[in-house]
Write an enzyme that holds these catalytic residues in place. Structure first.
Site, PDB file in Angstrom:
ATOM      1  N   ASN A 104       0.826  -1.207   0.000  1.00 44.70           N
ATOM      2  CA  ASN A 104       0.000   0.000   0.000  1.00 44.70           C
ATOM      3  C   ASN A 104       0.861   1.259   0.000  1.00 44.70           C
ATOM      4  O   ASN A 104       1.920   1.296   0.603  1.00 44.70           O
ATOM      5  CB  ASN A 104      -0.938  -0.008   1.216  1.00 44.70           C
ATOM      6  N   ILE A 105       0.364   2.290  -0.661  1.00 44.52           N
ATOM      7  CA  ILE A 105       1.147   3.525  -0.809  1.00 44.52           C
ATOM      8  C   ILE A 105       0.541   4.675  -0.007  1.00 44.52           C
ATOM      9  O   ILE A 105       0.942   5.816  -0.140  1.00 44.52           O
ATOM     10  CB  ILE A 105       1.231   3.932  -2.300  1.00 44.52           C
ATOM     11  N   ASP A 106      -0.443   4.350   0.846  1.00 44.63           N
ATOM     12  CA  ASP A 106      -1.172   5.411   1.555  1.00 44.63           C
ATOM     13  C   ASP A 106      -0.453   5.943   2.788  1.00 44.63           C
ATOM     14  O   ASP A 106      -0.872   6.945   3.354  1.00 44.63           O
ATOM     15  CB  ASP A 106      -2.580   4.911   1.930  1.00 44.63           C
ATOM     16  N   HIS A 123       6.081  -0.696  -2.647  1.00 40.59           N
ATOM     17  CA  HIS A 123       5.636   0.095  -3.794  1.00 40.59           C
ATOM     18  C   HIS A 123       5.788   1.601  -3.546  1.00 40.59           C
ATOM     19  O   HIS A 123       5.164   2.416  -4.224  1.00 40.59           O
ATOM     20  CB  HIS A 123       4.178  -0.244  -4.158  1.00 40.59           C
ATOM     21  N   CYS A 134      15.922  18.565 -10.025  1.00 40.35           N
ATOM     22  CA  CYS A 134      16.992  18.964  -9.097  1.00 40.35           C
ATOM     23  C   CYS A 134      16.974  18.168  -7.796  1.00 40.35           C
ATOM     24  O   CYS A 134      17.877  18.298  -6.986  1.00 40.35           O
ATOM     25  CB  CYS A 134      16.927  20.464  -8.792  1.00 40.35           C
ATOM     26  N   GLY A 194      -5.274  -9.126   3.323  1.00 38.88           N
ATOM     27  CA  GLY A 194      -5.922  -8.379   2.244  1.00 38.88           C
ATOM     28  C   GLY A 194      -5.090  -8.240   0.984  1.00 38.88           C
ATOM     29  O   GLY A 194      -5.131  -7.198   0.338  1.00 38.88           O
ATOM     30  N   THR A 195      -4.348  -9.275   0.643  1.00 39.78           N
ATOM     31  CA  THR A 195      -3.579  -9.216  -0.601  1.00 39.78           C
ATOM     32  C   THR A 195      -3.909 -10.417  -1.478  1.00 39.78           C
ATOM     33  O   THR A 195      -4.099 -11.515  -0.967  1.00 39.78           O
ATOM     34  CB  THR A 195      -2.059  -9.154  -0.345  1.00 39.78           C
ATOM     35  N   ASN A 220      -8.374 -12.700   4.543  1.00 42.74           N
ATOM     36  CA  ASN A 220      -8.907 -12.229   3.268  1.00 42.74           C
ATOM     37  C   ASN A 220     -10.298 -12.828   3.083  1.00 42.74           C
ATOM     38  O   ASN A 220     -10.440 -14.046   3.086  1.00 42.74           O
ATOM     39  CB  ASN A 220      -7.969 -12.692   2.134  1.00 42.74           C
ATOM     40  N   ALA A 238     -10.009  -7.449   7.707  1.00 46.44           N
ATOM     41  CA  ALA A 238      -8.800  -7.207   8.485  1.00 46.44           C
ATOM     42  C   ALA A 238      -9.091  -6.378   9.734  1.00 46.44           C
ATOM     43  O   ALA A 238      -8.586  -6.664  10.814  1.00 46.44           O
ATOM     44  CB  ALA A 238      -7.767  -6.501   7.616  1.00 46.44           C
TER      45      ALA A 238
HETATM   46 ZN   LIG Z   1      13.716  21.369  -8.912  1.00 45.04          ZN
END
Ligand SMILES: [Zn+2]
Length: 252
Positions: A104-106, A123, A134, A194-195, A220, A238
């Site tokens: 998860n990316i949250d 991830h 930069c 949950g995967t 799950n 979950a």
């Molecule tokens: Zn920059």
């Protein structure tokens, strides 16, 4: 509750909790395919969401990629960690060798208090943004989402991006290294939450642990790729079942 699972929970020192979209869904977060405005995985522009959220689209058409990154960002900011995330963080406090591997990316594991030193975000995550030209790290995500997209660097006007793994991009090297280093030490207990385990690096820790004699659990409501290979499959949500598992471990 399965007595073998209770025993394994109490005995386990080396633990790994693997979390996927199902845990975030319990916070009300949509998965990629469920994002507002998307239908059957195809965007309003007529391309698959996987293509819109890819590194090549970020390069060639940054405002299109950012349209969907911003949807993800808004959804994550609008929801919050649930009882499952908090139970996992408490489990880590009780078990100093308990690791979390998340797709998860949250960022909810951090928000819920999981130790960042024992958290592998395979991830990546949606914040903080950084400049692709930069390298300057920008303010938090929220400040950018209501401005024109793509967001630009204040110093060089380069295009900002989140440290997230887009669909055609490589996994972060450090995360992979950490995962395989810990995996080589072995785990007594692995809990997959949950995967669907459609990625090899998510399934492998479960399969290797089982093979080495460790205990494996899946949480799950649906069947996934791992279901035939775990010792116990709990078909519960979950956020309901993780606090119950926690109650079977000893508080310090
Ligand atoms: Zn920059």
């Amino acid at each position: 509750m399965d007595q073998r699972l209770i025993d394994a929970l109490q005995r386990a020192e080396r633990m790994l909790v693997i979390t996927g979209a199902g845990l975030s869904a319990d916070s009300g977060l949509p998965t990629y395919r469920g994002l507002g405005g998307l239908y059957n995985g195809v965007t309003a522009e007529g391309i698959p969401i996987e293509q819109a959220l890819s590194g090549s689209t970020l390069r060639d058409n940054p405002s299109l990629c950012w349209k969907y990154l911003a949807e993800l960002g808004k959804a994550c900011l609008a929801a919050k960690p649930n009882a499952g995330h908090y139970a996992i963080a408490e489990l880590q406090r009780r078990k100093p060798e308990c690791w979390v591997l998340t797709q998860n990316i949250d960022g909810y594991h951090r928000l819920a208090g999981s130790d960042p030193a024992r958290l592998i975000e395979i991830h990546g995550e949606l914040a903080p943004l950084y400049c692709q030209s930069c390298g300057a790290v920008s303010e938090e995500l929220a400040g950018h989402l209501d401005k024109p997209l793509p967001p630009r660097c204040e110093q060089c006007a380069g295009i900002l991006r989140p440290p997230v793994v887009l669909f055609d991009e490589m996994l972060p090297e450090k995360a992979i290294e950490t995962l395989y280093h810990e995996l080589s030490k072995g785990f007594d207990l692995v809990i997959a939450v949950g995967t669907t385990a459609s990625f090899p690096y998510i399934a492998e820790p479960v399969l290797r642990t089982r093979q080495a004699g460790g205990f494996t659990v899946e949480i799950n409501p649906q069947d996934g790729a791992l279901s035939p290979f775990v010792d116990v499959h709990l078909r519960d949500r979950a956020l309901d079942v993780l606090p119950i598992l926690l109650s079977h471990t000893l508080a310090n």
